[in-house]
Write a protein that holds these residues in place. Structure first.
Motif, PDB file in Angstrom:
ATOM      1  N   PRO A 163     -72.851  76.128  32.286  1.00 13.23           N
ATOM      2  CA  PRO A 163     -73.955  77.056  32.586  1.00 13.23           C
ATOM      3  C   PRO A 163     -73.466  78.436  33.021  1.00 13.23           C
ATOM      4  N   ASP A 164     -72.378  78.481  33.808  1.00 12.25           N
ATOM      5  CA  ASP A 164     -71.854  79.785  34.261  1.00 12.25           C
ATOM      6  C   ASP A 164     -71.422  80.641  33.080  1.00 12.25           C
ATOM      7  N   ALA A 165     -70.641  80.003  32.192  1.00  9.73           N
ATOM      8  CA  ALA A 165     -70.113  80.747  31.043  1.00  9.73           C
ATOM      9  C   ALA A 165     -71.249  81.224  30.139  1.00  9.73           C
ATOM     10  N   ARG A 166     -72.252  80.364  29.959  1.00  2.23           N
ATOM     11  CA  ARG A 166     -73.384  80.749  29.102  1.00  2.23           C
ATOM     12  C   ARG A 166     -74.187  81.889  29.731  1.00  2.23           C
ATOM     13  N   TYR A 167     -74.325  81.825  31.061  1.00  2.00           N
ATOM     14  CA  TYR A 167     -75.081  82.891  31.733  1.00  2.00           C
ATOM     15  C   TYR A 167     -74.318  84.214  31.667  1.00  2.00           C
ATOM     16  N   ALA A 168     -73.010  84.135  31.850  1.00  2.00           N
ATOM     17  CA  ALA A 168     -72.183  85.352  31.792  1.00  2.00           C
ATOM     18  C   ALA A 168     -72.248  85.970  30.392  1.00  2.00           C
ATOM     19  N   ALA A 169     -72.244  85.118  29.375  1.00  2.00           N
ATOM     20  CA  ALA A 169     -72.307  85.623  27.991  1.00  2.00           C
ATOM     21  C   ALA A 169     -73.648  86.322  27.748  1.00  2.00           C
ATOM     22  N   PHE A 170     -74.720  85.748  28.297  1.00  4.27           N
ATOM     23  CA  PHE A 170     -76.048  86.370  28.168  1.00  4.27           C
ATOM     24  C   PHE A 170     -76.059  87.754  28.828  1.00  4.27           C
ATOM     25  N   GLU A 171     -75.506  87.826  30.039  1.00  8.19           N
ATOM     26  CA  GLU A 171     -75.498  89.118  30.749  1.00  8.19           C
ATOM     27  C   GLU A 171     -74.691  90.165  29.975  1.00  8.19           C
ATOM     28  N   ARG A 172     -73.578  89.725  29.390  1.00  9.05           N
ATOM     29  CA  ARG A 172     -72.759  90.653  28.583  1.00  9.05           C
ATOM     30  C   ARG A 172     -73.544  91.153  27.367  1.00  9.05           C
ATOM     31  N   ALA A 173     -74.232  90.216  26.712  1.00  9.81           N
ATOM     32  CA  ALA A 173     -74.986  90.588  25.507  1.00  9.81           C
ATOM     33  C   ALA A 173     -76.121  91.546  25.867  1.00  9.81           C
ATOM     34  N   ARG A 174     -76.770  91.298  27.005  1.00  8.76           N
ATOM     35  CA  ARG A 174     -77.889  92.161  27.417  1.00  8.76           C
ATOM     36  C   ARG A 174     -77.373  93.561  27.749  1.00  8.76           C
ATOM     37  N   ALA A 175     -76.266  93.611  28.478  1.00  8.66           N
ATOM     38  CA  ALA A 175     -75.711  94.913  28.861  1.00  8.66           C
ATOM     39  C   ALA A 175     -75.155  95.637  27.630  1.00  8.66           C
ATOM     40  N   GLY A 176     -74.517  94.892  26.738  1.00  9.92           N
ATOM     41  CA  GLY A 176     -73.905  95.506  25.546  1.00  9.92           C
ATOM     42  C   GLY A 176     -74.953  95.986  24.560  1.00  9.92           C
ATOM     43  N   ASP A 177     -76.018  95.236  24.416  1.00  7.05           N
ATOM     44  CA  ASP A 177     -77.157  95.582  23.545  1.00  7.05           C
ATOM     45  C   ASP A 177     -76.687  96.135  22.197  1.00  7.05           C
ATOM     46  N   ARG A 178     -75.835  95.394  21.519  1.00  7.10           N
ATOM     47  CA  ARG A 178     -75.138  95.953  20.352  1.00  7.10           C
ATOM     48  C   ARG A 178     -76.038  96.255  19.158  1.00  7.10           C
ATOM     49  N   VAL A 179     -77.222  95.622  19.084  1.00  5.35           N
ATOM     50  CA  VAL A 179     -78.103  95.959  17.963  1.00  5.35           C
ATOM     51  C   VAL A 179     -79.425  96.574  18.442  1.00  5.35           C
ATOM     52  N   GLY A 180     -79.446  97.040  19.701  1.00  3.58           N
ATOM     53  CA  GLY A 180     -80.625  97.764  20.211  1.00  3.58           C
ATOM     54  C   GLY A 180     -81.878  96.919  20.357  1.00  3.58           C
ATOM     55  N   ARG A 181     -81.720  95.635  20.701  1.00  2.00           N
ATOM     56  CA  ARG A 181     -82.904  94.773  20.814  1.00  2.00           C
ATOM     57  C   ARG A 181     -83.346  94.520  22.256  1.00  2.00           C
TER      58      ARG A 181
END
Ligand code: ADP
Ligand code: MG
Length: 366
Positions: A163-181
Motif C-alpha cells: 500500500p505504501d509503494a502504491r500510494y507513493a506512486a499515485f502521489e508522484r503521478a499526480r504531482a508529475g501530471d505528465r499528460v495534463g489530466r
C-alpha cells in the motif's frame, strides 16, 4: 477457430511436441479467459493437458516462478497425501528431459500441467453457496501453506500489493501530471487521499508474514460439476505477503454486483449475504492457522486492496494509460471511480462487516 491454427505457430508446436513426447496429431485449443498467461488445452489421443506460455513481461524471473510453483505444488501434494489438504493439487508435468519448463530460442517459456477434467471457473457469483466454497478453498490453501517456510518461495514481483509503494506512486503521478489530466480528476484524487488514513492503520499492525496466493480471484479456483471448489490454480504470484490481501481480493471481486469498470456507480454495494458466506468459508478453511490479529483485520484487508486498485487505476489514468489495457478514453478513470465507490462502501460498512466474520471454529487452540 482461427486461434487454434495460428497459436502457437507450427515451429513452436513441434518443439513442444518433442519436449513432451506428443504425437503430430496433438490438438491445441485455447482454454479459459485468463488475462496474464496464454493457456491452451492440448489434446493428444485420449489425453488432455494444460499448456501455458508464461507472460515474461509480467514475470521477469520465470525461472523463479517455476521454482516457486514446484515448491508450492510439491508441498501441497505432501499435505494432501498426509490427509491434511482435501483439495486437488495442480500437477506440473516436466519435459521428457526432466525440465520443469521449455525455453525456446525466442525466449518464450512453456510449461505443462495435468488437466483437471469436469471442472470450470466462474467470473461472477450470485449464490452465497459459491462464495462460501471459494472462501473455504482459498482458506484451506492458506492453511496448507502454513508449514512451508516463507523463504522457500522467492518474491516474483517486488512490492506487489504494497500500500505504501502504491500510494507513493499515485502521489508522484499526480504531482508529475505528465499528460495534463490532474485538473480533470480533482475529486477522485481527493477521494483517493482518504487512503492515506488506512495505510497508516496498516503500518501499525504486526502481521504474520506468510506464503500467500496474491491473486485470489473467484476465477482462480476450479469448481467441480457439483459446484464444489476443487483446485486452486494460477500459482505464479504465490510468494511471501499478507493473508489480508488474499481475503480482501476475494471480497473485492465477489461482493460488488457490477464489474470493476462499470459506470453504474449507484448500483455498487457490498452484498452482505455474499460477504457473510465468503467470510464463513474462509475462516473455516483457514482453521486454527488464522491468527486473532488477521481475523480482526480481514475487512481492513478488503479496504486496503480495493483502495490499492483504485490508486493503481487513477495512477495509470494520470500517467497516460501505460499499464492497464483500455477500451475507451476514460476507461482507467471509470475503473478508479468504481473502485473508489466500493472503497467508500466498504469503509461505511466496515464495523458491520467485521461483525459478520465468525469466530475461529476452534477457539480453544487460538
Ligand atoms: N489444471 C487445469 N485443469 C483445467 N483447467 C485449467 C487448469 N489450469 C487452468 N485451467 C483453465 O485455464 C484458465 C487460465 O488459467 P490461469 O492459470 O488462471 O491463467 P491466467 O494467469 O492467464 O489467469 C483458467 O481460468 C481455467 O479455466
Ligand atoms: Mg487466472
Amino acid at each position: 477457430m482461427d486461434a487454434i491454427d495460428t497459436f502457437p505457430d507450427a515451429t513452436t508446436r513441434d518443439a513442444i511436441a518433442s519436449a513432451w513426447g506428443l504425437s503430430p496429431r496433438a490438438q491445441f485449443n485455447p482454454l479459459g479467459n485468463g488475462l496474464i498467461n496464454r493457456t491452451l488445452c492440448v489434446r493428444d489421443g485420449g489425453r488432455e493437458r494444460v499448456l501455458q506460455r508464461l507472460n515474461v513481461e509480467v514475470f521477469r524471473s520465470p525461472d523463479r516462478v517455476m521454482r516457486n510453483c514446484h515448491a508450492v505444488t510439491a508441498h501441497l501434494g505432501r499435505e494432501r497425501a498426509a490427509g491434511r489438504y482435501a483439495y486437488s493439487v495442480l500437477e506440473l508435468l516436466p519435459t521428457l528431459g526432466g525440465a520443469p519448463a521449455l525455453v525456446l530460442p525466442d525466449a518464450s517459456w512453456w510449461r505443462m500441467y495435468a488437466y483437471l477434467p469436469d471442472t470450470c471457473t466462474h467470473d461472477t457469483v450470485s449464490e452465497p453457496a459459491m462464495a462460501r466454497e471459494a472462501g473455504r478453498g482459498f482458506g484451506a490453501f492458506a492453511r496448507a501453506l502454513d508449514g512451508l517456510p516463507a523463504d522457500s518461495v522467492g518474491e516474483v514481483i517486488p512490492a506487489f500489493h504494497d500500500p505504501d509503494a502504491r500510494y507513493a506512486a499515485f502521489e508522484r503521478a499526480r504531482a508529475g501530471d505528465r499528460v495534463g489530466r490532474a485538473t480533470g480528476c480533482i475529486a477522485e484524487c481527493e477521494a483517493a487521499a482518504a487512503y492515506a488514513e488506512i495505510v497508516a492503520a496498516w503500518q501499525r499492525l504486526t502481521l504474520p508474514r506468510r506464503i500467500v496466493h496474491n491473486d485470489c480471484k473467484l476465477n482462480n479456483i476450479l469448481f467441480d460439476a457439483q459446484g464444489h471448489a476443487a483446485c486452486v490454480i494460477d500459482l505464479d504470484t504465490v510468494m511471501p505477503g499478507s493473508l489480508l490481501f488474499d481475503f480482501g481480493d476475494l471480497v473485492r471481486t465477489l461482493v460488488n454486483p457490477v464489474a470493476e469498470d462499470s459506470i453504474e456507480l449507484d448500483r455498487i454495494q457490498v452484498r452482505r449475504d455474499l460477504f457473510a458466506a465468503l467470510a464463513a468459508g474462509y475462516v473455516e478453511g483457514c482453521g486454527s492457522v488464522l491468527s486473532a490479529i488477521e481475523r480482526a483485520n480481514l475487512v481492513l484487508g478488503a479496504r486496503l486492496i480495493t483502495g490499492v486498485m483504485a490508486l493503481r487505476f487513477l495512477t495509470d489514468h494520470l500517467d497516460g494509460d501505460r499499464y492497464f489495457r483500455i477500451e475507451r478514453p476514460q476507461h482507467n478513470l471509470e475503473r478508479a471511480r468504481n473502485q473508489l465507490t466500493l472503497f467508500a462502501a466498504l469503509g461505511d460498512a466496515a464495523d458491520e462487516l467485521q461483525a459478520l466474520v465468525p469466530a475461529e471454529p476452534d477457539r480453544a487452540r487460538a
